[in-house]
Design a protein around this motif. Sequence first.
Motif, short mmCIF file in Angstrom:
data_model
loop_
_atom_site.label_atom_id
_atom_site.label_comp_id
_atom_site.label_asym_id
_atom_site.label_seq_id
_atom_site.Cartn_x
_atom_site.Cartn_y
_atom_site.Cartn_z
N TRP A 1 -4.30 27.54 136.75
CA TRP A 1 -4.41 26.14 137.17
C TRP A 1 -3.44 25.25 136.41
CZ3 TRP A 1 -10.35 26.71 136.39
CH2 TRP A 1 -10.88 27.40 137.48
N GLU A 2 -3.25 25.54 135.14
CA GLU A 2 -2.31 24.74 134.35
C GLU A 2 -0.90 24.86 134.90
OE1 GLU A 2 -0.82 24.17 129.71
OE2 GLU A 2 -2.47 25.55 130.17
N HIS B 1 -1.13 21.91 140.40
CA HIS B 1 -0.57 20.76 141.11
C HIS B 1 -0.17 21.11 142.55
CE1 HIS B 1 2.94 22.97 139.66
NE2 HIS B 1 3.68 22.32 140.55
N ALA C 1 -6.50 18.88 145.96
CA ALA C 1 -7.39 18.47 144.87
C ALA C 1 -8.83 18.93 145.09
CB ALA C 1 -7.33 16.96 144.68
#
Length: 204
Positions: A74-75, A79, A83
């Motif tokens: 996810w890091e 993006h 969302a």
Amino acid sequence: MDAETVLTTTRSVRRKLDFDREVPQDVLDACLRIAQQAPAAGAMAAQFRWLLVRDADTKAAIAAHSRETAEAAWEKYGHLVEARALASAQHLVRNLDRVPVLAIPCMIGRPPSDAFSQSAYFGSAYPAIWSFQLALRARGLGSSICGYHLQDHEADVARLLGIPDDVMQISLLAVAYTTQRDFRPAARPALEDITYLERWGSPL
């Protein structure tokens, strides 16, 4: 619940899993018996196994391995994900240890290298997984495939669970009753946009 409703409303349930309601073993047994009837390629049906995990400490250890890989992904790529979908995945992974049952479908024998054999190998596992999910849905339960640990920690989870080296964990499913009964068909692309006739790109 009729077959069409089950087929069109079986979702990957993440936020609406009931972490506090026990899942009786006889309900799981019924769903697994249905899954056994899924189509498989020849002898592959005899190689398929399920491993169910209920123990709190064991689930916590599996969840820790899953979170490590998921958080790193996810890091790096979060993006790029819508969302709402990201938040849903995060909710499940960060609460994976609270899920009543973790079901790990396995196949005896490691995956083959050629495309034809891989098709038979995984194609003999996922129909059973999907049948299991459908059977759960028909009984008021939800599930979600959550195989993050397979990226970096399949061996760690195998050691934890005593899975032999020649057995492949195909996935991991979080299984619980759902906090809501009704689910709707999801928005999907129009059939004419994804279906070709005779040749690639030729519309129906």
